[in-house]
Enzyme design. Structure first.
Site, PDB file in Angstrom:
ATOM      1  N   PRO A 211       8.047   0.221   4.879  1.00  0.00           N
ATOM      2  CA  PRO A 211       8.390   0.398   6.267  1.00  0.00           C
ATOM      3  C   PRO A 211       9.403  -0.582   6.793  1.00  0.00           C
ATOM      4  O   PRO A 211       9.083  -1.724   7.072  1.00  0.00           O
ATOM      5  CB  PRO A 211       7.070   0.198   6.995  1.00  0.00           C
ATOM      6  CG  PRO A 211       6.089  -0.253   5.967  1.00  0.00           C
ATOM      7  CD  PRO A 211       6.845  -0.554   4.741  1.00  0.00           C
ATOM      8  N   GLU A 212      10.616  -0.127   6.965  1.00  0.00           N
ATOM      9  CA  GLU A 212      11.526  -0.807   7.884  1.00  0.00           C
ATOM     10  C   GLU A 212      11.530   0.066   9.119  1.00  0.00           C
ATOM     11  O   GLU A 212      10.786   1.039   9.187  1.00  0.00           O
ATOM     12  CB  GLU A 212      12.919  -0.947   7.257  1.00  0.00           C
ATOM     13  CG  GLU A 212      12.862  -1.843   6.027  1.00  0.00           C
ATOM     14  CD  GLU A 212      14.220  -2.205   5.457  1.00  0.00           C
ATOM     15  OE1 GLU A 212      15.167  -2.273   6.261  1.00  0.00           O
ATOM     16  OE2 GLU A 212      14.330  -2.411   4.253  1.00  0.00           O
TER      17      GLU A 212
ATOM     18  N   HIS B 217      -5.868   4.150  -2.067  1.00  0.00           N
ATOM     19  CA  HIS B 217      -6.266   2.844  -1.538  1.00  0.00           C
ATOM     20  C   HIS B 217      -6.468   2.910  -0.034  1.00  0.00           C
ATOM     21  O   HIS B 217      -5.774   2.248   0.734  1.00  0.00           O
ATOM     22  CB  HIS B 217      -5.219   1.794  -1.881  1.00  0.00           C
ATOM     23  CG  HIS B 217      -4.947   1.687  -3.349  1.00  0.00           C
ATOM     24  ND1 HIS B 217      -5.801   1.045  -4.207  1.00  0.00           N
ATOM     25  CD2 HIS B 217      -3.934   2.160  -4.106  1.00  0.00           C
ATOM     26  CE1 HIS B 217      -5.323   1.119  -5.438  1.00  0.00           C
ATOM     27  NE2 HIS B 217      -4.189   1.787  -5.408  1.00  0.00           N
TER      28      HIS B 217
ATOM     29  N   ARG C  19      -1.335  -2.785  -1.713  1.00  0.00           N
ATOM     30  CA  ARG C  19      -1.219  -4.241  -1.825  1.00  0.00           C
ATOM     31  C   ARG C  19      -2.010  -5.014  -0.778  1.00  0.00           C
ATOM     32  O   ARG C  19      -2.129  -6.220  -0.856  1.00  0.00           O
ATOM     33  CB  ARG C  19       0.261  -4.649  -1.768  1.00  0.00           C
ATOM     34  CG  ARG C  19       0.983  -4.368  -3.052  1.00  0.00           C
ATOM     35  CD  ARG C  19       2.450  -4.683  -2.952  1.00  0.00           C
ATOM     36  NE  ARG C  19       2.719  -6.092  -3.075  1.00  0.00           N
ATOM     37  CZ  ARG C  19       3.950  -6.596  -3.203  1.00  0.00           C
ATOM     38  NH1 ARG C  19       4.991  -5.779  -3.205  1.00  0.00           N
ATOM     39  NH2 ARG C  19       4.135  -7.865  -3.329  1.00  0.00           N
TER      40      ARG C  19
END
Length: 280
Positions: free
Chosen positions: A2-3, A91, A111
Site C-alpha cells: 500500500p502506497e 493470514h 508479515r
DNA sequence: CGCCCTGTTGGGGA
DNA sequence: ATCCCCAACAGGGC
C-alpha cells in the site's frame, strides 16, 4: 502493497461493504494488531458501531464510526482486505461481521507489520497531523512548498520524498516513478534540486499517483483488491523494478542502487541532473 | 533441503 | 538531522 494509490483503491473497494452499515461483531485474531489496546477491549469498542464513512489520509485508512470513534488501519507492507466474495486469505488478523453482508470483511496481513489504532476523532487527528504533511493530490502542496522543504535538507532527494511529513502517501515505488518522470536523480542531494526541479517533481508525483488510482492501483505479487480484482498499474511502471533492464525512453540500462536504505532504480541518461530532461 | 538476500513501512535508538 | 536496524513472513536464487 500500500502506497497512496493502493490504499485509495482499498478504500473505494470497502465503501459499498462498510459505509452506512453496523459492525455487528468484530474478531481480533492477532494480539498485537490493535495498539495499545487489548484485543478483547478493541472488539468491545467496535462492536455495535455504525461506519459513517471511509476516509484516507496519506497511507492510513480511516473508518469513521458513530459516537465520535475512529478506527485507523495502516497496511504497511503486506496488509490487505478481502470482501465476503473473495477467497479466504491465509493470514487473517481481523474480521468485521457487517450488517447485511453474506460473510465477514477480513483483514489479512502475512508479515503482521500492519497496525490498527482506535480513538476519538480529536485523538486520531492529532496523531495523524503529527506524522503527515500535505496530501500530494490536494491544494496545499505545490512546487514552492516542496522546494522550501528540499533546500533545508542535506540528505538525498529520495529520502525527503519518502518522509511522510514532507508529503503524505509516497513510498518506494512512486518516488522512483516520479523521479524518472521528472528527470531528476533520486540520489541527488535534496538541497541541490532547483525550483524548476521541484516544480517538475510535484507535477510528476501528481500525474503518477492519479494514473495509478485511475487504473486501480498496482497489485504486486499475489495481492488482490477487496473483491479479488487485479490493479493495472504494475504493468505501467517505468522505473520501479527495472534495474538492469533497458530504459523505456532511451534504451540504456537502468541503474540500480541502495538509496535511503531502499532499492532504487533510475536512468543515468534521462535523469542526469535537476535540469530539464531531454525527451526522446 | 538449507542458506542467504530482498521487500510495498514506520518507529526507535545511536 | 541522519542513519541503521528491527518487526515477521514469503519467495527467489544458488
Amino acid at each position: 502493497m500500500p502506497e497512496l494509490p493502493e490504499v485509495e483503491t482499498v478504500r473505494r473497494g470497502l465503501v459499498p461493504l462498510l459505509e452506512g452499515r453496523v459492525l455487528e461483531r468484530v474478531e481480533v485474531l492477532d494480539e498485537r494488531l490493535v495498539r495499545p489496546i487489548a484485543p478483547r477491549d478493541a472488539e468491545q469498542l467496535l462492536t455495535g458501531r455504525r461506519v459513517l464513512r471511509l476516509d484516507r489520509r496519506g497511507k492510513y485508512l480511516l473508518l469513521v464510526l458513530d459516537d465520535d470513534l475512529v478506527a485507523v488501519h495502516h497496511l504497511r507492507m503486506t496488509g490487505s482486505f478481502a470482501g465476503p466474495a473473495a477467497e479466504e486469505p491465509r493470514h487473517v488478523r481481523l474480521r468485521y461481521f457487517v450488517e447485511g453482508l453474506a460473510g465477514p470483511v477480513r483483514y489479512n496481513d502475512p508479515r503482521r507489520f500492519g497496525t490498527l489504532d482506535i480513538g476519538s476523532s480529536a485523538e486520531i487527528t492529532a496523531y495523524l497531523d503529527s506524522r503527515l504533511g500535505p496530501e500530494p493530490l490536494g491544494p496545499d502542496w505545490n512546487g514552492d512548498a516542496l522546494y522550501e522543504r528540499l533546500r533545508r535538507r542535506s540528505t538525498s532527494l529520495k529520502a525527503v520524498l519518502l518522509d511522510q511529513r514532507v508529503v503524505a502517501g509516497l513510498g518506494n515505488i512512486y518516488v522512483d516513478e516520479a523521479c524518472f518522470l521528472a528527470g531528476v536523480r533520486p540520489d541527488l542531494s535534496a538541497d541541490r534540486v532547483s525550483r524548476v526541479g521541484a516544480e517538475r517533481l510535484v507535477a510528476a508525483v501528481r500525474a503518477r499517483l492519479q494514473e495509478a488510482i485511475d487504473v486501480g492501483g498496482s497489485t504486486l505479487r499475489d495481492y488482490r483488491g477487496v473483491e479479488g480484482e487485479v490493479g493495472g498499474m504494475q504493468e505501467r511502471f517505468v522505473a520501479y523494478g527495472r534495474a538492469g533492464r533497458p530504459c523505456l525512453t532511451c534504451g540504456n540500462t537502468m541503474r540500480g542502487a541502495r538509496i535511503a536504505g531502499r532499492g532504487t532504480t533510475w536512468c543515468a541518461t534521462c535523469q542526469p541532473t535537476n535540469r530539464a530532461r531531454k525527451l526522446g
